[in-house]
Scaffold this motif. Structure first.
Motif, PDB file in Angstrom:
ATOM      1  N   ILE A  19       0.850  -1.210   0.000  1.00 35.06           N
ATOM      2  CA  ILE A  19       0.000   0.000   0.000  1.00 35.06           C
ATOM      3  C   ILE A  19       0.879   1.251   0.000  1.00 35.06           C
ATOM      4  CG2 ILE A  19      -1.714   1.303   1.283  1.00 35.06           C
ATOM      5  CD1 ILE A  19      -2.743  -1.358   2.397  1.00 35.06           C
ATOM      6  N   VAL A  20       0.572   2.157  -0.934  1.00 35.88           N
ATOM      7  CA  VAL A  20       1.291   3.437  -1.030  1.00 35.88           C
ATOM      8  C   VAL A  20       0.260   4.562  -1.106  1.00 35.88           C
ATOM      9  CG1 VAL A  20       2.895   4.853  -2.362  1.00 35.88           C
ATOM     10  CG2 VAL A  20       3.233   2.370  -2.218  1.00 35.88           C
ATOM     11  N   ILE A  21       0.366   5.517  -0.219  1.00 31.41           N
ATOM     12  CA  ILE A  21      -0.528   6.683  -0.225  1.00 31.41           C
ATOM     13  C   ILE A  21       0.264   7.894  -0.713  1.00 31.41           C
ATOM     14  CG2 ILE A  21      -1.918   8.229   1.185  1.00 31.41           C
ATOM     15  CD1 ILE A  21      -2.499   5.880   3.030  1.00 31.41           C
ATOM     16  N   VAL A  22      -0.204   8.482  -1.805  1.00 31.31           N
ATOM     17  CA  VAL A  22       0.445   9.675  -2.397  1.00 31.31           C
ATOM     18  C   VAL A  22      -0.423  10.883  -2.066  1.00 31.31           C
ATOM     19  CG1 VAL A  22       1.277  10.769  -4.508  1.00 31.31           C
ATOM     20  CG2 VAL A  22       1.404   8.263  -4.258  1.00 31.31           C
ATOM     21  N   ASN A  23       0.179  11.866  -1.422  1.00 30.99           N
ATOM     22  CA  ASN A  23      -0.555  13.074  -1.018  1.00 30.99           C
ATOM     23  C   ASN A  23      -0.925  13.945  -2.221  1.00 30.99           C
ATOM     24  OD1 ASN A  23      -0.343  12.389   1.735  1.00 30.99           O
ATOM     25  ND2 ASN A  23       1.663  13.412   1.900  1.00 30.99           N
ATOM     26  N   GLN A  24      -1.991  14.714  -2.036  1.00 28.50           N
ATOM     27  CA  GLN A  24      -2.445  15.627  -3.072  1.00 28.50           C
ATOM     28  C   GLN A  24      -1.355  16.663  -3.348  1.00 28.50           C
ATOM     29  OE1 GLN A  24      -5.428  15.370  -4.683  1.00 28.50           O
ATOM     30  NE2 GLN A  24      -4.696  17.000  -6.052  1.00 28.50           N
ATOM     31  N   GLY A  25      -1.131  16.973  -4.603  1.00 23.67           N
ATOM     32  CA  GLY A  25      -0.101  17.940  -4.983  1.00 23.67           C
ATOM     33  C   GLY A  25       1.246  17.311  -5.213  1.00 23.67           C
ATOM     34  N   THR A  26       1.349  15.983  -5.110  1.00 17.93           N
ATOM     35  CA  THR A  26       2.610  15.286  -5.348  1.00 17.93           C
ATOM     36  C   THR A  26       2.362  14.046  -6.203  1.00 17.93           C
ATOM     37  OG1 THR A  26       2.392  13.960  -3.330  1.00 17.93           O
ATOM     38  CG2 THR A  26       3.591  16.075  -3.166  1.00 17.93           C
ATOM     39  N   VAL A  27       3.417  13.553  -6.799  1.00 20.25           N
ATOM     40  CA  VAL A  27       3.401  12.270  -7.510  1.00 20.25           C
ATOM     41  C   VAL A  27       4.613  11.472  -7.036  1.00 20.25           C
ATOM     42  CG1 VAL A  27       2.185  13.143  -9.540  1.00 20.25           C
ATOM     43  CG2 VAL A  27       4.684  13.229  -9.458  1.00 20.25           C
ATOM     44  N   ALA A  28       4.534  10.155  -7.203  1.00 27.49           N
ATOM     45  CA  ALA A  28       5.622   9.278  -6.781  1.00 27.49           C
ATOM     46  C   ALA A  28       6.189   8.560  -7.990  1.00 27.49           C
ATOM     47  CB  ALA A  28       5.138   8.277  -5.748  1.00 27.49           C
ATOM     48  N   VAL A  29       7.522   8.558  -8.092  1.00 31.45           N
ATOM     49  CA  VAL A  29       8.205   7.889  -9.198  1.00 31.45           C
ATOM     50  C   VAL A  29       8.625   6.491  -8.720  1.00 31.45           C
ATOM     51  CG1 VAL A  29      10.172   7.963 -10.768  1.00 31.45           C
ATOM     52  CG2 VAL A  29       8.990  10.079 -10.137  1.00 31.45           C
ATOM     53  N   ILE A  30       8.192   5.451  -9.432  1.00 30.85           N
ATOM     54  CA  ILE A  30       8.458   4.058  -9.068  1.00 30.85           C
ATOM     55  C   ILE A  30       9.526   3.487  -9.997  1.00 30.85           C
ATOM     56  CG2 ILE A  30       7.451   1.757  -8.759  1.00 30.85           C
ATOM     57  CD1 ILE A  30       6.402   3.891  -6.822  1.00 30.85           C
ATOM     58  N   THR A  31      10.502   2.806  -9.385  1.00 30.91           N
ATOM     59  CA  THR A  31      11.552   2.125 -10.152  1.00 30.91           C
ATOM     60  C   THR A  31      11.535   0.634  -9.807  1.00 30.91           C
ATOM     61  OG1 THR A  31      13.203   2.565  -8.423  1.00 30.91           O
ATOM     62  CG2 THR A  31      13.022   4.171 -10.238  1.00 30.91           C
ATOM     63  N   VAL A  32      11.988  -0.137 -10.764  1.00 28.07           N
ATOM     64  CA  VAL A  32      12.135  -1.590 -10.572  1.00 28.07           C
ATOM     65  C   VAL A  32      13.603  -1.934 -10.787  1.00 28.07           C
ATOM     66  CG1 VAL A  32      11.509  -3.892 -11.406  1.00 28.07           C
ATOM     67  CG2 VAL A  32       9.781  -2.062 -11.311  1.00 28.07           C
ATOM     68  N   PHE A  33      14.224  -2.335  -9.711  1.00 21.69           N
ATOM     69  CA  PHE A  33      15.655  -2.646  -9.740  1.00 21.69           C
ATOM     70  C   PHE A  33      16.468  -1.472 -10.271  1.00 21.69           C
ATOM     71  CE2 PHE A  33      13.606  -6.889 -10.390  1.00 21.69           C
ATOM     72  CZ  PHE A  33      13.863  -7.373  -9.105  1.00 21.69           C
ATOM     73  N   GLY A  34      16.065  -0.263  -9.850  1.00 23.33           N
ATOM     74  CA  GLY A  34      16.792   0.941 -10.195  1.00 23.33           C
ATOM     75  C   GLY A  34      16.399   1.581 -11.503  1.00 23.33           C
ATOM     76  N   LYS A  35      15.497   0.966 -12.267  1.00 26.49           N
ATOM     77  CA  LYS A  35      15.080   1.520 -13.562  1.00 26.49           C
ATOM     78  C   LYS A  35      13.675   2.086 -13.446  1.00 26.49           C
ATOM     79  CE  LYS A  35      14.446   0.230 -18.407  1.00 26.49           C
ATOM     80  NZ  LYS A  35      14.474  -0.875 -19.409  1.00 26.49           N
TER      81      LYS A  35
END
Length: 317
Positions: A19-35
């Motif tokens: 579970i990941v909660i991203v706050n309003q006004g922000t985005v989250a960048v997801i990487t897989v094994f550093g990519k």
């Protein structure tokens, strides 16, 4: 029983890490094994534990910072600037977010590049202008910076919203000289205005005096004409009266010279009464009276166009 507990705990941990909660006004960048893999938007999100990691949370809200720096004009004058910069992420597209996340190693490096770019752009623009022009070019400086930075910031994933130059100041010596120039210009303008006012006052006074003299002269001219006409009418009436009196006396077979003699004696009496002690020389003899009366009667005869007949005066005893 213990294996079941371990399995439940493991499952709880996996769910918790998913579970990941991203706050309003922000985005989250997801990487897989550093990519780079994907972007999480605000709200509740899920990720694969131990495989997907949150590389960076990026704010898409407007951000601001204050700048203080110095520039030099083309005539070697130091100019101190205080500015406020407002910027934000260009948009939420994937490529834009990737640029924001991976162009710079950290936030500190990006801020340093942004500040130096803004300062360099302003310094380059000011270096082409003179000291007296800088204060009048506040708007042009802002437009020049925005035009120069827009393309560069877009490559970084940002855009410049606003640049405010809150203060533009010169060195103390230059400020004093500028104040003296302004003061001298004000004194010059005040002196010119005072001179113009004095000139207008003098001109109006001269015009008023000229008008008064002209009006007085016209009045005096009219008065002189009226006085002359009055004297002429008086003389004409006296002559006409004397002629009529003489005519009546001639018709009555009386000596008309008695009228002249009576007028002469009345004139001598009037001189004596109204002379107020002044010495008046008159020829009181009958010859003098005869001469004066002949002149008066001659004038009257010439006006009437008749022949002049000298009156006979009483013989002197």
């Amino acid at each position: 029983m213990s294996a079941l507990i371990i399995l439940v705990v493991f499952a709880f941990v996996v769910v918790f890490l998913s579970i990941v909660i991203v706050n309003q006004g922000t985005v989250a960048v997801i990487t897989v094994f550093g990519k780079y893999h994907r972007v999480m938007t605000p709200g509740l999100n899920f990720k694969i534990p131990f495989i997907e990691f949150i590389f960076k949370r990026i704010s898409i809200q407007n951000r601001s910072m204050e700048l203080e720096f110095q520039a030099i004009t083309s005539d070697q004058a130091n100019v101190n600037f205080k500015a406020m910069l407002v910027y934000a992420v260009l948009n939420q597209e994937e490529q834009t977010i990737k640029n924001v996340a991976f162009k710079y190693m950290d936030e500190r490096s990006f801020m340093q590049a942004l500040i130096r770019t803004v300062e360099g752009t302003i310094r380059a623009f000011v270096a082409t202008k003179k000291q007296a022009e800088v204060l009048l070019l506040r708007g042009e400086i802002v437009l020049n910076v925005k035009n120069e930075l827009d393309e560069t910031l877009e490559q970084w994933g940002y855009h410049l919203i606003d640049l405010q130059l809150n203060d533009i100041a010169f060195d103390e010596a230059i400020m004093r000289s500028m104040a003296q120039v302004v003061a001298s210009n004000n004194l010059k303008a005040a002196a010119e205005n005072e001179g113009q006012a004095l000139l207008i006052t003098k001109t109006k006074a001269a015009e008023a005096e000229g008008n008064a003299i002209r009006i007085s002269a016209e009045a005096e001219k009219i008065a002189a004409q009226l006085r002359g006409q009055g004297v002429a009418l008086f003389r004409e009436e006296v002559a006409r009266g004397m002629a009529e009196s003489a005519k009546v006396m001639n018709e009555a077979n009386l000596d008309a010279s008695l009228i002249l003699f009576s007028m002469w004696t009345e004139a001598v009496k009037h001189f004596a009464e109204q002379g107020q002690g002044n010495v008046i020389f008159l020829d009181g003899s009958t010859e003098g009276m005869d001469k004066t009366m002949k002149q008066i009667m001659g004038i009257q005869q010439l006006k009437e166009g008749g022949d002049y007949v000298a009156p006979k005066l009483p013989a002197q005893k």
